[in-house]
Design a protein around this motif. Structure first.
Motif, mmCIF file in Angstrom:
data_model
loop_
_atom_site.group_PDB
_atom_site.id
_atom_site.type_symbol
_atom_site.label_atom_id
_atom_site.label_comp_id
_atom_site.label_asym_id
_atom_site.label_seq_id
_atom_site.Cartn_x
_atom_site.Cartn_y
_atom_site.Cartn_z
ATOM 1 N N SER B 368 4.174 -68.016 33.578
ATOM 2 C CA SER B 368 4.383 -66.711 34.201
ATOM 3 C C SER B 368 5.258 -66.827 35.438
ATOM 4 C CB SER B 368 3.045 -66.073 34.548
ATOM 5 O OG SER B 368 2.353 -66.857 35.490
ATOM 6 N N VAL B 369 5.534 -68.059 35.872
ATOM 7 C CA VAL B 369 6.419 -68.245 37.019
ATOM 8 C C VAL B 369 7.879 -68.013 36.617
ATOM 9 C CG1 VAL B 369 7.122 -69.923 38.783
ATOM 10 C CG2 VAL B 369 4.773 -69.886 37.985
ATOM 11 N N ILE B 370 8.188 -68.112 35.338
ATOM 12 C CA ILE B 370 9.565 -67.909 34.880
ATOM 13 C C ILE B 370 10.009 -66.495 35.262
ATOM 14 C CG2 ILE B 370 11.084 -67.869 32.870
ATOM 15 C CD1 ILE B 370 9.140 -69.718 31.454
ATOM 16 N N PRO B 371 11.146 -66.356 35.946
ATOM 17 C CA PRO B 371 11.562 -65.023 36.387
ATOM 18 C C PRO B 371 11.693 -64.075 35.195
ATOM 19 C CG PRO B 371 12.973 -66.712 37.343
ATOM 20 C CD PRO B 371 12.072 -67.406 36.372
ATOM 21 N N GLY B 372 11.293 -62.834 35.391
ATOM 22 C CA GLY B 372 11.436 -61.819 34.354
ATOM 23 C C GLY B 372 10.272 -61.754 33.386
ATOM 24 N N PHE B 373 9.338 -62.689 33.482
ATOM 25 C CA PHE B 373 8.229 -62.728 32.522
ATOM 26 C C PHE B 373 7.402 -61.444 32.586
ATOM 27 C CE2 PHE B 373 3.948 -63.630 31.172
ATOM 28 C CZ PHE B 373 4.095 -64.456 30.090
ATOM 29 N N MET B 374 7.013 -61.068 33.809
ATOM 30 C CA MET B 374 6.127 -59.908 33.953
ATOM 31 C C MET B 374 6.841 -58.618 33.549
ATOM 32 S SD MET B 374 3.358 -61.217 34.834
ATOM 33 C CE MET B 374 2.389 -59.784 35.221
ATOM 34 N N GLU B 375 8.123 -58.491 33.929
ATOM 35 C CA GLU B 375 8.875 -57.279 33.601
ATOM 36 C C GLU B 375 8.948 -57.110 32.089
ATOM 37 O OE1 GLU B 375 9.661 -59.545 35.703
ATOM 38 O OE2 GLU B 375 10.203 -58.640 37.631
ATOM 39 N N ARG B 376 9.219 -58.225 31.395
ATOM 40 C CA ARG B 376 9.335 -58.143 29.944
ATOM 41 C C ARG B 376 8.000 -57.810 29.293
ATOM 42 N NH1 ARG B 376 12.634 -60.486 26.098
ATOM 43 N NH2 ARG B 376 12.028 -59.696 24.058
ATOM 44 N N LEU B 377 6.944 -58.415 29.816
ATOM 45 C CA LEU B 377 5.624 -58.157 29.236
ATOM 46 C C LEU B 377 5.270 -56.680 29.390
ATOM 47 C CD1 LEU B 377 3.162 -59.298 27.881
ATOM 48 C CD2 LEU B 377 2.225 -59.870 30.102
ATOM 49 N N GLU B 378 5.532 -56.146 30.571
ATOM 50 C CA GLU B 378 5.214 -54.732 30.796
ATOM 51 C C GLU B 378 6.095 -53.850 29.909
ATOM 52 O OE1 GLU B 378 4.850 -53.619 34.809
ATOM 53 O OE2 GLU B 378 4.112 -51.621 34.270
ATOM 54 N N PHE B 379 7.379 -54.212 29.823
ATOM 55 C CA PHE B 379 8.322 -53.421 29.021
ATOM 56 C C PHE B 379 7.877 -53.349 27.561
ATOM 57 C CE2 PHE B 379 12.020 -53.170 26.237
ATOM 58 C CZ PHE B 379 12.670 -52.059 26.747
ATOM 59 N N GLU B 380 7.373 -54.451 27.040
ATOM 60 C CA GLU B 380 6.986 -54.458 25.624
ATOM 61 C C GLU B 380 5.574 -53.956 25.398
ATOM 62 O OE1 GLU B 380 7.837 -57.499 22.963
ATOM 63 O OE2 GLU B 380 9.819 -57.933 23.771
ATOM 64 N N LEU B 381 4.716 -54.116 26.408
ATOM 65 C CA LEU B 381 3.319 -53.734 26.222
ATOM 66 C C LEU B 381 3.137 -52.220 26.345
ATOM 67 C CD1 LEU B 381 0.721 -55.156 25.623
ATOM 68 C CD2 LEU B 381 0.291 -55.397 28.050
ATOM 69 N N ARG B 382 3.907 -51.609 27.253
ATOM 70 C CA ARG B 382 3.718 -50.176 27.518
ATOM 71 C C ARG B 382 3.818 -49.326 26.244
ATOM 72 N NH1 ARG B 382 0.914 -47.048 30.864
ATOM 73 N NH2 ARG B 382 0.335 -46.284 28.821
ATOM 74 N N PRO B 383 4.840 -49.522 25.395
ATOM 75 C CA PRO B 383 4.910 -48.683 24.187
ATOM 76 C C PRO B 383 3.754 -48.919 23.213
ATOM 77 C CG PRO B 383 6.987 -49.827 24.566
ATOM 78 C CD PRO B 383 6.004 -50.405 25.511
ATOM 79 N N LEU B 384 3.091 -50.080 23.301
ATOM 80 C CA LEU B 384 1.995 -50.362 22.367
ATOM 81 C C LEU B 384 0.684 -49.732 22.819
ATOM 82 C CD1 LEU B 384 2.646 -54.159 21.718
ATOM 83 C CD2 LEU B 384 3.328 -52.240 20.304
ATOM 84 N N VAL B 385 0.610 -49.406 24.123
ATOM 85 C CA VAL B 385 -0.627 -48.875 24.683
ATOM 86 C C VAL B 385 -0.582 -47.351 24.584
ATOM 87 C CG1 VAL B 385 -1.945 -48.648 26.807
ATOM 88 C CG2 VAL B 385 -0.862 -50.813 26.249
ATOM 89 N N PRO B 386 -1.666 -46.715 24.127
ATOM 90 C CA PRO B 386 -1.682 -45.248 24.071
ATOM 91 C C PRO B 386 -1.316 -44.646 25.419
ATOM 92 C CG PRO B 386 -3.604 -46.145 22.979
ATOM 93 C CD PRO B 386 -2.880 -47.308 23.570
ATOM 94 N N ALA B 387 -0.576 -43.539 25.358
ATOM 95 C CA ALA B 387 0.031 -42.993 26.572
ATOM 96 C C ALA B 387 -1.001 -42.622 27.626
ATOM 97 C CB ALA B 387 0.872 -41.783 26.209
ATOM 98 N N GLY B 388 -2.205 -42.225 27.202
ATOM 99 C CA GLY B 388 -3.194 -41.786 28.176
ATOM 100 C C GLY B 388 -3.866 -42.926 28.933
ATOM 101 N N TYR B 389 -3.677 -44.150 28.490
ATOM 102 C CA TYR B 389 -4.364 -45.282 29.118
ATOM 103 C C TYR B 389 -3.555 -45.797 30.307
ATOM 104 C CZ TYR B 389 -7.165 -45.792 24.817
ATOM 105 O OH TYR B 389 -7.994 -45.596 23.754
ATOM 106 N N ILE B 390 -4.289 -46.251 31.281
ATOM 107 C CA ILE B 390 -3.631 -46.888 32.422
ATOM 108 C C ILE B 390 -3.344 -48.335 32.036
ATOM 109 C CG2 ILE B 390 -3.914 -47.618 34.811
ATOM 110 C CD1 ILE B 390 -5.940 -45.273 35.047
#
Lengths: 260, 444
Positions: B368-390
């Motif tokens: 997770s220290v690799i730059p961009g890891f968190m941004e990519r994870l969030e970018f890909e995870l958000r569409p998989l999570v139902p819109a109403g969930y935090i």
């Protein structure tokens, strides 16, 4: 094609638990078939291989390569422990300290034990554990998968059904139902279900791996074997992908048919 | 029921606890006392490589922290006692532990007067757990011992880092993503307890990434198959995760050399030259933007100028290597990427828990220290999570030592520790089979 199934034993192989083998015996029924004739190949039972399907040889090569990339220690080189250590204190400790087994031996043991316990001859788990191990895991997860909210609890369908239906209050309660957040809330946790979830035993190592991508998803991305750019051209001899003529020349000089 | 006298021993001597996160790549260790006036901090933790290294050049063998003294990492060969996250080779592990914790320097821990809190990976084969317990009690003779799945102790971090009180712990819902050297695991925790049936594992870890970079560099430039140390250093220095799939496609185009007759200029904002160390004047290399003139010189197309140096150009290797965490199928691993793996794990939970987990995701582990890891994870995870969930996604403050600190906080609380420790006398009476079942949660 003959179906080969490996029975679990203590020796291990890098190959998956099953493989297609080339039938080299003389088969008079196939003599007349010209293998280059694509129409007839497609008409035969089983059909021709799809555009992106891999031959058995390629699959073995890929499995071997991944095993190589995922390896912790090189079995060829042995590094001895420096200095002199005191003798082990008990027989047990001596035995454990002398083990020269690798992780794959332990994992194969675990799989063999599991399949023995189940008595049913399930196919040996592959290193990736994707298909063969689906059996035990699906079972264990099915047991803990919660029923869908609709069948779980006959949850109060609308929170805002008022007990005494008054003449004026009925329109009010409809508005309340629209504004109510209760329908958007998940059903509350069932303590028994939660307890079952928390006390479930751990999965075996092979069963803990995630599954393969869904078949309907985007196709696997193909990259140039040489430079890593998109692999747009397929090498006719070995099936690897290259991006252009320059990389094709390099591929033929160094890699083509050398990774089997 | 504990044997008579064991309780008295605990009361008589509140011992120090050796908190040990025994990773495949590095050991995170420190001594924690239940009586210390200040809560444990990162300063109490030492990180050492978990390996024995042998150099064919200076004919020396380095054990763990002795690697700090090494000045020539060329063709250094490693022996790692931990394979796929589990302690497999006790001969080497014992040598390392004795060197680090019981030798003249380092932690100076006397096992007979100390507790051991040992962290392991999830889904460890039972036989290996049994071996581990036997060695801890019979060879090292620790006074008391507790073994558990390491990342679960992350629940003992306060949610708000400024909060120092430990009373409200453990956290109710917590989803730990541990992307480490051996593999990447997804662990849902409820009240600090692991939900075993929902643990999922992705075969891609730091080791695989380093080996993949080694393979690519050897194929495209020099043979570096023996240079594991160097390639790991290069990976840590230059790799980054493309922030999205579209960015990956764009970056791939920018690093392409072009076709015959249609050569393209390499984009020097991405392509770098890594100056390789020669182990005479320099021990470590460094990266700098790509310079086409220098690479022409290297290939003998231009006369050499300036001091001689060996360059390793790195283009799409920089982001195609860590991309494997998100697309394992790129090299044919038949597994879904990390975001889909998280959803697969959560599919085993009731909906109410799923919402809680998604709101409290913490990422630990070296990748997770690799730059961009968190941004990519969030970018890909958000569409998989139902819109109403935090979706609450956090990287640990120190991803490598976060798990250790959680464990140290756990170990600094006597009442928590007392419940889980097993005394040596009890082990001697009941044996290792019983202990494996006890730590496995089969006995209650």
């Amino acid at each position: 094609m003959p179906h080969v199934e490996l029975l679990p034993n203590s020796t291990s192989t890098a190959a998956p638990g099953w493989t297609y083998v080339v039938d080299t015996g003389y088969d008079p029924s196939k003599v007349a078939i010209n293998p280059k004739d694509r129409k007839r190949t497609a008409a035969r039972p089983g059909g021709a291989r799809g555009e992106n399907e891999l031959s058995a040889r390629q699959q073995t090569a890929i499995a071997r390569r991944i095993a190589e990339l995922d390896r912790d220690n090189d079995p060829k080189q042995s590094i001895s422990v420096p200095g002199k250590l005191a003798a082990p204190k008990t027989q047990n400790a001596r035995r454990i300290l002398q083990y020269q087994r690798q992780i794959k031996h332990w994992l194969d043991d675990e799989e063999a034990q599991l399949s023995q316990q189940q008595q049913a001859p399930i196919p040996r788990a592959t290193a990736r554990g994707s298909i063969a191990t689906a059996g035990p895991r699906r079972q264990s997860t099915m047991a803990s998968i919660p029923p869908t909210p609709s069948e779980a609890t006959p949850a109060p369908p609308t929170f805002a059904v008022p007990a005494p239906p008054k003449v004026q209050g009925s329109s009010m309660s409809q508005e309340d139902a629209l504004l109510s957040t209760a329908s958007a809330m998940p059903p509350p946790l069932d303590p028994a279900e939660l307890q079952a979830l928390l006390s479930a035993p751990s999965l075996s190592y092979a069963a803990s791996h995630v599954g393969p991508p869904a078949p309907g998803g985007p196709p696997q991305r193909q990259f140039c074997d040489n430079c890593g750019y998109w692999g747009k051209i397929k090498c006719l001899r070995c099936g690897a992908r290259v991006c252009g003529m320059e990389c094709k020349d390099a591929h033929e000089a160094t890699r083509c048919l050398k990774w089997t | 029921m504990p044997p008579r006298g064991s309780k008295k021993a605990v009361a008589a001597a509140p011992r120090q606890t050796l908190v040990l996160d025994n990773g495949g790549y590095s050991i995170k260790a420190g001594l924690v006392s239940t009586q210390a006036s200040t809560p444990p901090s990162y300063d109490d933790c030492t990180v050492h490589p978990n390996c024995i290294a042998r150099s064919v050049r200076d004919k020396r063998t380095y054990t763990s922290s002795e690697l700090d003294k090494c000045v020539d990492f060329g063709e250094l060969a490693f022996r790692r006692p931990v394979e796929k996250g589990f302690i497999v080779n006790w001969e080497a592990e014992r040598a390392i532990w004795e060197h680090e914790f019981m030798g003249g320097e380092g932690l100076r821990c006397n096992p007979k007067e100390a507790n051991l809190l040992l962290m392991e990976k999830p889904n460890c084969p039972k036989e290996l757990q049994k071996n581990c317990d036997e060695i801890v009690f019979e060879q090292f003779e620790f006074a008391a011992y507790y073994r558990c799945v390491g990342p679960t102790l992350n629940a003992y971090h306060p949610y708000d880092p400024t909060e120092t009180s430990l009373s409200a712990l453990p956290q109710e819902c917590l989803l730990i993503i541990d992307t480490s050297y051996s593999d990447t695991t997804i662990l849902p925790l409820y009240q600090g307890q692991l939900i075993q049936s929902a643990v999922r594992r992705l075969a891609v870890g730091g080791k695989l990434l380093t080996n993949y970079l080694k393979e690519l560099s050897s194929l495209r430039h020099y043979n570096m198959m023996e240079e594991t140390y160097l390639l790991n250093e290069i990976k840590e220095a230059v790799s980054f995760v493309a922030p999205s799939t579209q960015a990956f496609i764009k970056d791939l185009d920018r690093t392409w050399k072009g076709r015959l007759g249609d050569k393209r200029e390499l984009d020097s904002t991405i392509v770098v030259d890594y100056v390789l160390p020669d182990y005479e004047r320099s021990v470590h290399g460094y990266a700098r933007p790509h310079d086409p003139v220098k690479s022409k010189m290297r290939r003998g197309l231009q006369p050499l100028q300036g001091p001689r140096e060996d360059l390793l150009p790195l283009g799409n290797e920089r982001f195609a290597v860590p991309e494997l965490i998100f697309n394992p199928t790129d090299i044919g691993i038949k597994e879904v990427g990390l975001p889909q793996a998280i959803m697969e794990s959560l599919a085993n939970l009731p909906e109410a828990l799923r919402i809680g987990m998604l709101a409290n995701i913490v990422v630990v582990g070296g990748n997770s220290v690799i730059p961009g890891f968190m941004e990519r994870l969030e970018f890909e995870l958000r569409p998989l999570v139902p819109a109403g969930y935090i979706l609450g996604l956090k990287k640990a403050e120190d991803p490598i030592r976060h798990t250790w600190l959680g464990a140290a906080r756990f170990a600094s609380q006597p009442e928590l520790l007392k419940n889980v420790l097993v005394e040596k006398a009890e082990y001697d009476e009941r044996g290792s089979g019983w202990l494996v079942r006890k730590f496995g949660g089969d006995l209650k």
